[in-house]
Design an enzyme around this catalytic site. Sequence first.
Site, mmCIF file in Angstrom:
data_model
loop_
_atom_site.group_PDB
_atom_site.id
_atom_site.type_symbol
_atom_site.label_atom_id
_atom_site.label_comp_id
_atom_site.label_asym_id
_atom_site.label_seq_id
_atom_site.Cartn_x
_atom_site.Cartn_y
_atom_site.Cartn_z
ATOM 1 N N GLU A 137 0.847 -1.200 0.000
ATOM 2 C CA GLU A 137 0.000 0.000 0.000
ATOM 3 C C GLU A 137 0.878 1.245 0.000
ATOM 4 O OE1 GLU A 137 -3.032 -0.376 3.007
ATOM 5 O OE2 GLU A 137 -3.854 -2.143 1.992
ATOM 6 N N GLU A 367 9.459 -7.664 -3.079
ATOM 7 C CA GLU A 367 9.495 -8.939 -2.342
ATOM 8 C C GLU A 367 10.366 -8.837 -1.093
ATOM 9 O OE1 GLU A 367 7.874 -11.646 -2.900
ATOM 10 O OE2 GLU A 367 7.208 -11.580 -4.976
ATOM 11 N N GLY A 368 10.373 -7.670 -0.467
ATOM 12 C CA GLY A 368 11.201 -7.416 0.713
ATOM 13 C C GLY A 368 12.498 -6.766 0.279
ATOM 14 N N PHE A 387 12.391 -5.181 13.947
ATOM 15 C CA PHE A 387 11.393 -4.424 13.173
ATOM 16 C C PHE A 387 10.560 -3.538 14.087
ATOM 17 C CE2 PHE A 387 12.099 -8.124 10.352
ATOM 18 C CZ PHE A 387 12.519 -7.431 9.232
HETATM 19 P P1 TGC Z 1 5.804 -11.583 11.662
HETATM 20 O O1 TGC Z 1 5.327 -11.350 13.051
HETATM 21 O O2 TGC Z 1 7.232 -11.945 11.433
HETATM 22 O O3 TGC Z 1 4.899 -12.720 10.961
HETATM 23 C C1 TGC Z 1 3.498 -12.671 10.954
HETATM 24 C C2 TGC Z 1 2.993 -14.089 10.656
HETATM 25 O O4 TGC Z 1 3.482 -14.522 9.360
HETATM 26 C C3 TGC Z 1 4.359 -15.658 9.511
HETATM 27 N N1 TGC Z 1 5.489 -15.425 8.589
HETATM 28 C C4 TGC Z 1 5.652 -16.086 7.448
HETATM 29 N N2 TGC Z 1 4.971 -17.084 6.891
HETATM 30 C C5 TGC Z 1 5.407 -17.548 5.693
HETATM 31 N N3 TGC Z 1 6.477 -17.040 5.053
HETATM 32 C C6 TGC Z 1 7.185 -16.025 5.593
HETATM 33 N N4 TGC Z 1 8.231 -15.501 4.941
HETATM 34 C C7 TGC Z 1 6.801 -15.504 6.839
HETATM 35 N N5 TGC Z 1 7.271 -14.522 7.646
HETATM 36 C C8 TGC Z 1 6.460 -14.494 8.711
HETATM 37 C C9 TGC Z 1 4.787 -15.663 10.946
HETATM 38 O O5 TGC Z 1 5.112 -16.958 11.374
HETATM 39 C C10 TGC Z 1 3.547 -15.122 11.638
HETATM 40 O O6 TGC Z 1 2.579 -16.182 11.678
HETATM 41 P P2 TGC Z 1 1.589 -16.324 12.920
HETATM 42 O O7 TGC Z 1 0.896 -17.626 12.706
HETATM 43 O O8 TGC Z 1 2.476 -16.314 14.134
HETATM 44 O O9 TGC Z 1 0.680 -15.156 12.862
HETATM 45 O O10 TGC Z 1 5.436 -10.316 10.841
HETATM 46 P P3 TGC Z 1 6.057 -8.874 10.935
HETATM 47 O O11 TGC Z 1 4.921 -7.906 10.920
HETATM 48 O O12 TGC Z 1 7.074 -8.795 12.037
HETATM 49 O O13 TGC Z 1 6.753 -8.751 9.517
HETATM 50 C C11 TGC Z 1 8.016 -9.082 9.310
HETATM 51 C C12 TGC Z 1 8.501 -8.640 7.925
HETATM 52 C C13 TGC Z 1 9.038 -7.221 7.920
HETATM 53 C C14 TGC Z 1 9.620 -9.610 7.578
HETATM 54 C C15 TGC Z 1 7.369 -8.732 6.862
HETATM 55 O O14 TGC Z 1 6.373 -7.801 7.098
HETATM 56 C C16 TGC Z 1 7.894 -8.563 5.456
HETATM 57 O O15 TGC Z 1 8.349 -9.540 4.835
HETATM 58 N N6 TGC Z 1 7.847 -7.325 4.857
HETATM 59 C C17 TGC Z 1 8.190 -7.124 3.459
HETATM 60 C C18 TGC Z 1 6.938 -7.116 2.647
HETATM 61 C C19 TGC Z 1 7.150 -7.584 1.248
HETATM 62 O O16 TGC Z 1 8.055 -8.331 0.927
HETATM 63 N N7 TGC Z 1 6.255 -7.214 0.329
HETATM 64 C C20 TGC Z 1 6.279 -7.739 -0.988
HETATM 65 C C21 TGC Z 1 5.008 -7.406 -1.736
HETATM 66 S S1 TGC Z 1 4.750 -8.386 -3.179
HETATM 67 C C22 TGC Z 1 5.908 -7.946 -4.263
HETATM 68 O O17 TGC Z 1 6.790 -7.199 -4.023
HETATM 69 C C23 TGC Z 1 5.788 -8.575 -5.579
HETATM 70 S S2 TGC Z 1 6.984 -8.146 -6.717
HETATM 71 C C24 TGC Z 1 6.631 -9.355 -7.796
HETATM 72 C C25 TGC Z 1 7.364 -9.361 -9.067
HETATM 73 O O18 TGC Z 1 7.119 -8.480 -9.932
HETATM 74 O O19 TGC Z 1 8.155 -10.339 -9.273
HETATM 75 P P1 FAD Z 2 9.298 1.325 2.189
HETATM 76 O O1 FAD Z 2 8.719 0.164 2.896
HETATM 77 O O2 FAD Z 2 8.713 2.669 2.430
HETATM 78 O O3 FAD Z 2 10.864 1.371 2.489
HETATM 79 C C1 FAD Z 2 11.643 2.556 2.338
HETATM 80 C C2 FAD Z 2 13.052 2.286 2.874
HETATM 81 O O4 FAD Z 2 12.983 2.008 4.276
HETATM 82 C C3 FAD Z 2 13.734 1.065 2.232
HETATM 83 O O5 FAD Z 2 15.081 1.351 1.993
HETATM 84 C C4 FAD Z 2 13.606 0.005 3.296
HETATM 85 O O6 FAD Z 2 14.631 -0.985 3.212
HETATM 86 C C5 FAD Z 2 13.761 0.854 4.555
HETATM 87 N N1 FAD Z 2 13.258 0.194 5.752
HETATM 88 C C6 FAD Z 2 12.072 -0.402 5.941
HETATM 89 N N2 FAD Z 2 11.957 -0.895 7.178
HETATM 90 C C7 FAD Z 2 13.119 -0.609 7.813
HETATM 91 C C8 FAD Z 2 13.632 -0.847 9.120
HETATM 92 N N3 FAD Z 2 12.918 -1.495 10.041
HETATM 93 N N4 FAD Z 2 14.864 -0.401 9.421
HETATM 94 C C9 FAD Z 2 15.592 0.251 8.486
HETATM 95 N N5 FAD Z 2 15.169 0.528 7.235
HETATM 96 C C10 FAD Z 2 13.946 0.092 6.899
HETATM 97 N N6 FAD Z 2 3.943 -5.155 -4.240
HETATM 98 C C11 FAD Z 2 2.848 -5.976 -4.329
HETATM 99 O O7 FAD Z 2 2.109 -6.135 -3.374
HETATM 100 N N7 FAD Z 2 2.574 -6.619 -5.500
HETATM 101 C C12 FAD Z 2 3.351 -6.489 -6.615
HETATM 102 O O8 FAD Z 2 3.084 -7.105 -7.649
HETATM 103 C C13 FAD Z 2 4.484 -5.629 -6.545
HETATM 104 N N8 FAD Z 2 5.260 -5.417 -7.651
HETATM 105 C C14 FAD Z 2 6.254 -4.472 -7.602
HETATM 106 C C15 FAD Z 2 6.915 -4.113 -8.782
HETATM 107 C C16 FAD Z 2 7.888 -3.114 -8.757
HETATM 108 C C17 FAD Z 2 8.575 -2.714 -10.025
HETATM 109 C C18 FAD Z 2 8.234 -2.489 -7.527
HETATM 110 C C19 FAD Z 2 9.299 -1.429 -7.492
HETATM 111 C C20 FAD Z 2 7.580 -2.836 -6.379
HETATM 112 C C21 FAD Z 2 6.570 -3.813 -6.401
HETATM 113 N N9 FAD Z 2 5.824 -4.117 -5.247
HETATM 114 C C22 FAD Z 2 4.748 -4.960 -5.317
HETATM 115 C C23 FAD Z 2 6.052 -3.370 -4.017
HETATM 116 C C24 FAD Z 2 7.290 -3.778 -3.254
HETATM 117 O O9 FAD Z 2 7.097 -4.989 -2.587
HETATM 118 C C25 FAD Z 2 7.635 -2.644 -2.288
HETATM 119 O O10 FAD Z 2 8.141 -1.579 -3.072
HETATM 120 C C26 FAD Z 2 8.628 -3.043 -1.225
HETATM 121 O O11 FAD Z 2 8.088 -4.010 -0.359
HETATM 122 C C27 FAD Z 2 9.104 -1.845 -0.403
HETATM 123 O O12 FAD Z 2 8.036 -1.075 0.027
HETATM 124 P P2 FAD Z 2 8.045 0.529 -0.212
HETATM 125 O O13 FAD Z 2 8.333 0.744 -1.668
HETATM 126 O O14 FAD Z 2 6.788 1.079 0.299
HETATM 127 O O15 FAD Z 2 9.285 1.044 0.592
#
Ligand code: TGC
Ligand code: FAD
Length: 387
Positions: A137, A367-368, A387
């Site tokens: 979001e 993806e993180g 975090f």
């Molecule tokens: P946390 O308290 O750690 O976990 C909450 C619940 O989730 C479980 N869990 C997982 N389960 C499966 N896989 C994982 N990797 C998991 N990590 C945690 C955990 O066990 C817990 O379960 P339960 O049963 O106890 O409730 O959650 P947190 O709020 O502390 O979050 C930790 C953190 C920062 C690692 C997480 O929020 C995170 O990974 N943030 C990054 C978000 C992200 O990666 N977004 C990606 C969006 S999609 C995208 O980018 C697509 S790009 C696609 C493309 O074009 O290829």
């Molecule tokens: P923010 O979360 O605002 O992060 C900003 C900065 O803060 C980063 O440098 C980060 O590392 C840093 N930061 C965050 N937390 C901490 C901490 N605790 N301590 C220190 N530094 C910290 N999302 C979807 O849901 N679906 C999709 O299909 C998808 N596709 C994508 C495609 C593209 C091309 C891009 C660029 C993004 C896509 N995303 C998608 C979103 C993507 O997962 C997010 O951009 C990503 O998770 C980071 O979120 P943000 O951009 O809001 O950055």
Amino acid sequence: MALNPTDLFDIRSMLSEEERMIQDSVARFVDEKVIPIIGDCFDQGRFPKELIPEIAAMGLLGSSLPEKYGCAGLNAVSYGLICQELERGDSGIRSFVSVQSSLCMYPIYAYGTEEQRLKYLPGMAKGEIIGCFGLTEPQGGSDPANMKTNAKKDGDDWVINGAKMWITNGNVANIAIVWAQTDEGIQGFIVPTDTPGFTAQEVHKKMSLRASVTSALFFDNVRVSDAQRLPNVKGLKGPLGCLTQARYGITWGPIGAAISSYTTALEYSKTRILFNKPIASTQAVQLKLADMARRITLAQLLSLQLGRLKDAGTMQPAQVSMAKWNNCRIALDISREARDILGGAGITTEYPPIRHALNLESVITYEGTETVHQLVIGREVTGINAF
Ligand code: TGC
Ligand code: FAD
């Protein structure tokens, strides 16, 4: 016997015959169909939709899911090799396959009903139904627990309001997997994109992943029936479970981009004559090339072992975090260094390294982010949540 410069440790010998065959057929597709057009697609900011039928016909969509749903039923290592070869072409093509397979088909398979699986998966495997995944979001993607998009029960229906940002495939999707806050925690919904109140707005001016569609999604009283809810998961672990699948594939993808950048720099350096000798004969350039080969080999071993763990059912999310962090980082650094070896020629998309480097700025963020994955490892080794 001379070693293979792109596989110094003969990692290919660690693959099964079927895995090698799959890698070879995807490599052929990338060489013949992707590489000839992808530089222009990137320049034009165009996703080559025309490749979808062939990608589907090769069984690359939802390739790890069972044959019962029209999928190929391949193992995790094969899925990884598919990602590696596709990203040797371009991260945008691999992104398309990752999102469709790991972020859209996987949750329907893992969290959906049998009816939902039969309704959507065969069409998605054929590339006739395209999905997108809405988790991030505008207020911050790293912290998805702070989700504002909500779904409220209204009779037998759900009404969704909110916005998602940076959504791959947003403007080409027929369905969106949407994660929303409900009274019972975060839940997932399959939202047809022609539902009234749903809009997708393409993100322009991107310098990265230009051959991929990225969109903002808006939900204004979007009404779906309860049959569209994924009933078998509640809470953040639902979307995070999908991310583990996608991130696994993403550990492999950047290896392909790194190999493409490294081989381009290797060939260029052997023919670029400066000071009366090829630059490949200088110690400075050899050091860079040797270091690229070292980092690619280590990344391959990391992903292969991760894949073997996944196939054995023992892979842990923190292991995925380490491989995603390492492999995105080495690929980004290698692509930038390869660009440098090409000198001025490296700044145009005539050669792939700068395109890969620009793409990898997204891959290391989505993806993180790299920091998020570093903190996951920090939490794992210290037992303290930063975090
Ligand atoms: P946390 O308290 O750690 O976990 C909450 C619940 O989730 C479980 N869990 C997982 N389960 C499966 N896989 C994982 N990797 C998991 N990590 C945690 C955990 O066990 C817990 O379960 P339960 O049963 O106890 O409730 O959650 P947190 O709020 O502390 O979050 C930790 C953190 C920062 C690692 C997480 O929020 C995170 O990974 N943030 C990054 C978000 C992200 O990666 N977004 C990606 C969006 S999609 C995208 O980018 C697509 S790009 C696609 C493309 O074009 O290829
Ligand atoms: P923010 O979360 O605002 O992060 C900003 C900065 O803060 C980063 O440098 C980060 O590392 C840093 N930061 C965050 N937390 C901490 C901490 N605790 N301590 C220190 N530094 C910290 N999302 C979807 O849901 N679906 C999709 O299909 C998808 N596709 C994508 C495609 C593209 C091309 C891009 C660029 C993004 C896509 N995303 C998608 C979103 C993507 O997962 C997010 O951009 C990503 O998770 C980071 O979120 P943000 O951009 O809001 O950055």
